[in-house]
Design a protein around this motif. Structure first.
Motif, PDB file in Angstrom:
ATOM      1  N   LEU A 187       0.712  -1.295   0.044  1.00  0.00           N
ATOM      2  CA  LEU A 187      -0.034   0.008  -0.113  1.00  0.00           C
ATOM      3  C   LEU A 187       0.928   1.362  -0.110  1.00  0.00           C
ATOM      4  CD1 LEU A 187      -2.936  -0.820   2.468  1.00  0.00           C
ATOM      5  CD2 LEU A 187      -2.608  -1.403   0.030  1.00  0.00           C
ATOM      6  N   ASP A 188       0.153   2.363  -0.527  1.00  0.00           N
ATOM      7  CA  ASP A 188       0.957   3.776  -0.357  1.00  0.00           C
ATOM      8  C   ASP A 188       1.369   3.805   1.124  1.00  0.00           C
ATOM      9  OD1 ASP A 188       0.566   3.903  -3.087  1.00  0.00           O
ATOM     10  OD2 ASP A 188      -1.297   5.338  -2.724  1.00  0.00           O
ATOM     11  N   GLY A 189       2.971   4.392   1.195  1.00  0.00           N
ATOM     12  CA  GLY A 189       3.240   4.695   2.616  1.00  0.00           C
ATOM     13  C   GLY A 189       3.937   3.278   3.154  1.00  0.00           C
ATOM     14  N   TRP A 190       3.936   2.293   2.127  1.00  0.00           N
ATOM     15  CA  TRP A 190       4.457   1.024   2.970  1.00  0.00           C
ATOM     16  C   TRP A 190       5.503   0.552   1.881  1.00  0.00           C
ATOM     17  CZ3 TRP A 190       3.235   0.564   8.040  1.00  0.00           C
ATOM     18  CH2 TRP A 190       2.051   1.247   8.700  1.00  0.00           C
ATOM     19  N   PRO A 191       6.615  -0.241   2.352  1.00  0.00           N
ATOM     20  CA  PRO A 191       6.761  -0.660   3.765  1.00  0.00           C
ATOM     21  C   PRO A 191       7.501   0.664   4.560  1.00  0.00           C
ATOM     22  CG  PRO A 191       8.489  -1.432   2.204  1.00  0.00           C
ATOM     23  CD  PRO A 191       7.414  -0.945   1.467  1.00  0.00           C
ATOM     24  N   PHE A 192       7.586   0.223   5.956  1.00  0.00           N
ATOM     25  CA  PHE A 192       8.449   1.394   6.800  1.00  0.00           C
ATOM     26  C   PHE A 192       9.437   0.831   7.259  1.00  0.00           C
ATOM     27  CE2 PHE A 192       9.336   3.450  10.665  1.00  0.00           C
ATOM     28  CZ  PHE A 192       9.136   4.889  10.022  1.00  0.00           C
ATOM     29  N   ASP A 193      10.537   1.251   7.029  1.00  0.00           N
ATOM     30  CA  ASP A 193      11.946   0.863   7.617  1.00  0.00           C
ATOM     31  C   ASP A 193      12.114   1.389   8.900  1.00  0.00           C
ATOM     32  OD1 ASP A 193      14.559   0.085   8.012  1.00  0.00           O
ATOM     33  OD2 ASP A 193      15.455   0.893   6.209  1.00  0.00           O
ATOM     34  N   MET A 194      12.126   0.543  10.089  1.00  0.00           N
ATOM     35  CA  MET A 194      12.334   0.851  11.233  1.00  0.00           C
ATOM     36  C   MET A 194      13.576   0.716  11.865  1.00  0.00           C
ATOM     37  SD  MET A 194       9.116  -1.362  13.123  1.00  0.00           S
ATOM     38  CE  MET A 194       9.589  -2.896  12.402  1.00  0.00           C
ATOM     39  N   GLY A 195      14.523   0.327  10.874  1.00  0.00           N
ATOM     40  CA  GLY A 195      15.900   0.389  11.150  1.00  0.00           C
ATOM     41  C   GLY A 195      16.731  -0.623  11.587  1.00  0.00           C
ATOM     42  N   THR A 196      15.904  -1.827  12.226  1.00  0.00           N
ATOM     43  CA  THR A 196      16.575  -2.994  12.903  1.00  0.00           C
ATOM     44  C   THR A 196      15.513  -4.129  12.763  1.00  0.00           C
ATOM     45  OG1 THR A 196      17.971  -3.837  14.656  1.00  0.00           O
ATOM     46  CG2 THR A 196      16.128  -2.514  15.407  1.00  0.00           C
ATOM     47  N   ASN A 197      16.219  -5.420  13.331  1.00  0.00           N
ATOM     48  CA  ASN A 197      15.022  -6.455  13.179  1.00  0.00           C
ATOM     49  C   ASN A 197      13.956  -6.326  14.018  1.00  0.00           C
ATOM     50  OD1 ASN A 197      17.444  -7.313  11.703  1.00  0.00           O
ATOM     51  ND2 ASN A 197      18.154  -8.656  13.166  1.00  0.00           N
ATOM     52  N   ALA A 198      12.886  -7.034  13.556  1.00  0.00           N
ATOM     53  CA  ALA A 198      11.643  -7.243  14.198  1.00  0.00           C
ATOM     54  C   ALA A 198      11.179  -8.419  14.204  1.00  0.00           C
ATOM     55  CB  ALA A 198      10.599  -6.412  13.682  1.00  0.00           C
ATOM     56  N   LEU A 199      10.480  -8.938  15.292  1.00  0.00           N
ATOM     57  CA  LEU A 199       9.891 -10.418  15.598  1.00  0.00           C
ATOM     58  C   LEU A 199       8.368 -10.180  15.997  1.00  0.00           C
ATOM     59  CD1 LEU A 199      13.041 -12.050  17.749  1.00  0.00           C
ATOM     60  CD2 LEU A 199      12.626 -12.208  14.991  1.00  0.00           C
ATOM     61  N   SER A 200       8.020  -9.135  16.165  1.00  0.00           N
ATOM     62  CA  SER A 200       6.657  -9.036  16.896  1.00  0.00           C
ATOM     63  C   SER A 200       5.596  -8.748  15.383  1.00  0.00           C
ATOM     64  CB  SER A 200       6.545  -7.647  17.575  1.00  0.00           C
ATOM     65  OG  SER A 200       7.269  -7.755  18.591  1.00  0.00           O
ATOM     66  N   CYS A 201       4.896  -9.787  15.296  1.00  0.00           N
ATOM     67  CA  CYS A 201       3.767  -9.688  14.401  1.00  0.00           C
ATOM     68  C   CYS A 201       3.031  -8.555  14.606  1.00  0.00           C
ATOM     69  CB  CYS A 201       2.786 -10.876  14.399  1.00  0.00           C
ATOM     70  SG  CYS A 201       1.724 -11.038  13.027  1.00  0.00           S
ATOM     71  N   PRO A 202       2.674  -7.671  13.422  1.00  0.00           N
ATOM     72  CA  PRO A 202       1.868  -6.692  13.592  1.00  0.00           C
ATOM     73  C   PRO A 202       0.184  -7.079  14.034  1.00  0.00           C
ATOM     74  CG  PRO A 202       3.042  -6.634  11.775  1.00  0.00           C
ATOM     75  CD  PRO A 202       3.214  -8.015  12.135  1.00  0.00           C
ATOM     76  N   VAL A 203      -0.169  -6.019  14.969  1.00  0.00           N
ATOM     77  CA  VAL A 203      -1.565  -6.334  15.403  1.00  0.00           C
ATOM     78  C   VAL A 203      -2.102  -4.960  15.104  1.00  0.00           C
ATOM     79  CG1 VAL A 203      -1.152  -8.182  17.314  1.00  0.00           C
ATOM     80  CG2 VAL A 203      -0.745  -5.681  17.687  1.00  0.00           C
ATOM     81  N   THR A 204      -3.561  -5.154  15.040  1.00  0.00           N
ATOM     82  CA  THR A 204      -4.286  -3.912  14.630  1.00  0.00           C
ATOM     83  C   THR A 204      -5.538  -3.733  15.561  1.00  0.00           C
ATOM     84  OG1 THR A 204      -5.695  -5.129  13.172  1.00  0.00           O
ATOM     85  CG2 THR A 204      -3.715  -4.140  12.192  1.00  0.00           C
ATOM     86  N   ALA A 205      -6.090  -2.386  15.528  1.00  0.00           N
ATOM     87  CA  ALA A 205      -7.020  -1.787  16.288  1.00  0.00           C
ATOM     88  C   ALA A 205      -7.371  -0.467  16.060  1.00  0.00           C
ATOM     89  CB  ALA A 205      -6.808  -2.050  17.906  1.00  0.00           C
ATOM     90  N   ASP A 206      -8.511  -0.018  16.051  1.00  0.00           N
ATOM     91  CA  ASP A 206      -8.954   1.277  16.143  1.00  0.00           C
ATOM     92  C   ASP A 206      -8.685   2.120  17.373  1.00  0.00           C
ATOM     93  OD1 ASP A 206      -9.827   3.920  15.472  1.00  0.00           O
ATOM     94  OD2 ASP A 206     -11.779   3.389  15.074  1.00  0.00           O
ATOM     95  N   LEU A 207      -7.306   2.466  17.316  1.00  0.00           N
ATOM     96  CA  LEU A 207      -7.046   3.083  18.733  1.00  0.00           C
ATOM     97  C   LEU A 207      -7.540   4.465  18.886  1.00  0.00           C
ATOM     98  CD1 LEU A 207      -3.148   2.138  18.613  1.00  0.00           C
ATOM     99  CD2 LEU A 207      -5.054   0.963  19.869  1.00  0.00           C
ATOM    100  N   ASP A 208      -7.939   5.116  17.958  1.00  0.00           N
ATOM    101  CA  ASP A 208      -8.331   6.676  18.226  1.00  0.00           C
ATOM    102  C   ASP A 208      -9.928   6.977  17.653  1.00  0.00           C
ATOM    103  OD1 ASP A 208      -7.936   6.358  15.398  1.00  0.00           O
ATOM    104  OD2 ASP A 208      -6.320   7.823  15.447  1.00  0.00           O
TER     105      ASP A 208
END
Length: 408
Positions: free
Chosen positions: A193-214
């Motif tokens: 999608l537009d705006g992705w991927p996002f480079d966080m700068g180092t390794n990640a092991l946490s599967c993304p989770v989602t919610a309407d936080l706002d």
């Protein structure tokens, strides 16, 4: 009450999360898990009493370091099990322990990320999604043929979650790994999608989770770098207020999102190498259903449906579904009632007793809630809030009564 109910001993280690599903149609849940014993491993399915199911354990002679996925792959009313192995393979296994025709699928490298099951192409059967240590994301049809693949160049870890991030009616696959990026990839368009991927700068092991936080109707995306930095993104890839945020210790697991204190906002829970970290999001949350925890639901099936979160078919044809408070309930499907359409399986706004109809019983429950004599789960609260203003009151009762009387 904290009393141990069952102990079942195996050779080797159980590393991945066990999953729950009614594999034999007796309306209780079996426990499905994988093992690593040196370079080999087995797939187990046991009854709640601790007895092996017929046909299990299945000796794949390949070690497995992640859990199994459970779902009805071909829509025949029978649950299937999908596992990924350290020896490069994806297996689909029937509930009698036999390996399905067309499997194993041989991938390019080992898997240290579990499979996810989702109907991506709208054909009423499930696709198998899995990412390996070569950075190859595989999407297989239920019969083991390839739908598409995506190469991100480095290990995919933590699992793959599912969400319609841009609300176009087509689901995206969300994942991270050793390429340092969080991906939001649409397998139908074969593009991020537009705006992705996002480079966080180092390794990640946490599967993304989602919610309407706002409470803006869109899903936010939560993940973390292994080093302990937590990221929250809006659906368009922009950063949520006050993030990224760094906690002590490394983060090597998937967070969980829920309402711990029953207020209007979500808390996010992270396990770290230095302890448990709980972050309170100080904005009103939205009621949208989403992938909020490891493997998508409390049964840990890794199975996604776009209506009310994750579910699993009982062999009897009924559907086990997790509500937004992570409770399990069972309701009819076209497999049990031929007069039903699949669209009928979505729970109706106002149906707080989950009986598939709007009637006086729903009004009674809402009245009792308003009077303080009955507590709602989070899902019931959302169903009772007819005008979606975040408050259950007389206006919701009027709207519910009008809906029962078919008054617009």
């Amino acid at each position: 009450n904290g009393i141990q109910e069952l102990a079942y001993l195996v050779s080797g280690f159980i590393i991945g999360a066990p999953a729950l599903g009614d594999l034999d149609g007796d309306n209780d849940l079996e426990i499905v898990f994988t093992t690593q014993n040196g370079t080999s491993g087995k797939l187990y399915a046991i009854h709640h009493t601790g007895e092996d199911m017929d046909g299990f354990p299945v000796d794949l002679d390949e070690k497995m370091v992640v859990g199994a996925a459970i779902g009805d792959l071909e829509g025949d009313g029978l649950l299937d099990i999908v596992v990924t192995t350290y020896e490069n393979n994806i297996y689909a296994i029937n509930s009698d322990g036999s390996i399905k025709s067309g499997f194993p699928y041989v991938a390019s490298h080992r898997f240290r990320s579990p499979a996810t099951l989702v109907d991506l192409d709208g054909d009423n059967d499930l696709e198998i999604v899995a990412g390996n240590d070569n950075g190859n994301l595989y999407i297989l049809h239920h019969d083991g043929t390839v739908m598409t693949t995506y190469d991100v160049g480095d290990d995919i870890r933590g699992g793959i979650s599912v969400a319609d991030i841009n609300d176009d009616g087509s689901n995206e696959l969300l994942f991270v790994g050793y390429d340092d990026k969080i991906h939001v990839w649409n397998p139908m368009t074969e593009s991020e999608l537009d705006g992705w991927p996002f480079d966080m700068g180092t390794n990640a092991l946490s599967c993304p989770v989602t919610a309407d936080l706002d409470n803006d109707g869109d899903l936010e995306i939560v993940t973390a770098m292994k080093s302990g930095t937590i990221y929250i993104f809006h659906h368009d890839g922009s950063i949520f207020n006050n993030f990224p945020y760094t906690v002590p210790g490394n983060i090597e697991t998937t967070p969980a999102i829920g309402k711990l204190d029953n207020d209007d906002d979500f808390e996010i829970v992270f396990g770290t190498t230095s302890g448990l970290q709980v972050i309170d999001i100080k904005s009103a949350s939205g009621p949208r259903s989403s992938w909020k925890l490891h493997r998508g639901n409390m049964a840990r099936t890794g199975l996604y449906d776009g209506n009310w979160g994750t579910y699993a078919y009982l062999p009897s044809g009924y559907i086990i579904s997790s509500d937004r408070n992570n409770g399990l309930f069972i309701f009819e499907s076209p497999l049990t009632n031929p007069s039903m359409e699949w669209s009928d399986c979505s729970i109706i706004q106002g149906d707080v007793n989950y009986d598939g109809d709007l009637n006086i019983l729903d009004i009674v429950k809402v009245v009792n809630y308003i009077l303080g004599t009955y507590d709602f789960t989070e899902m019931q609260y959302s169903l009772a809030d007819m005008n979606q203003d975040g408050v259950i009151d007389i206006l919701d009762l009027i709207l519910l009564a009008n809906a029962i009387l078919n008054i617009v």
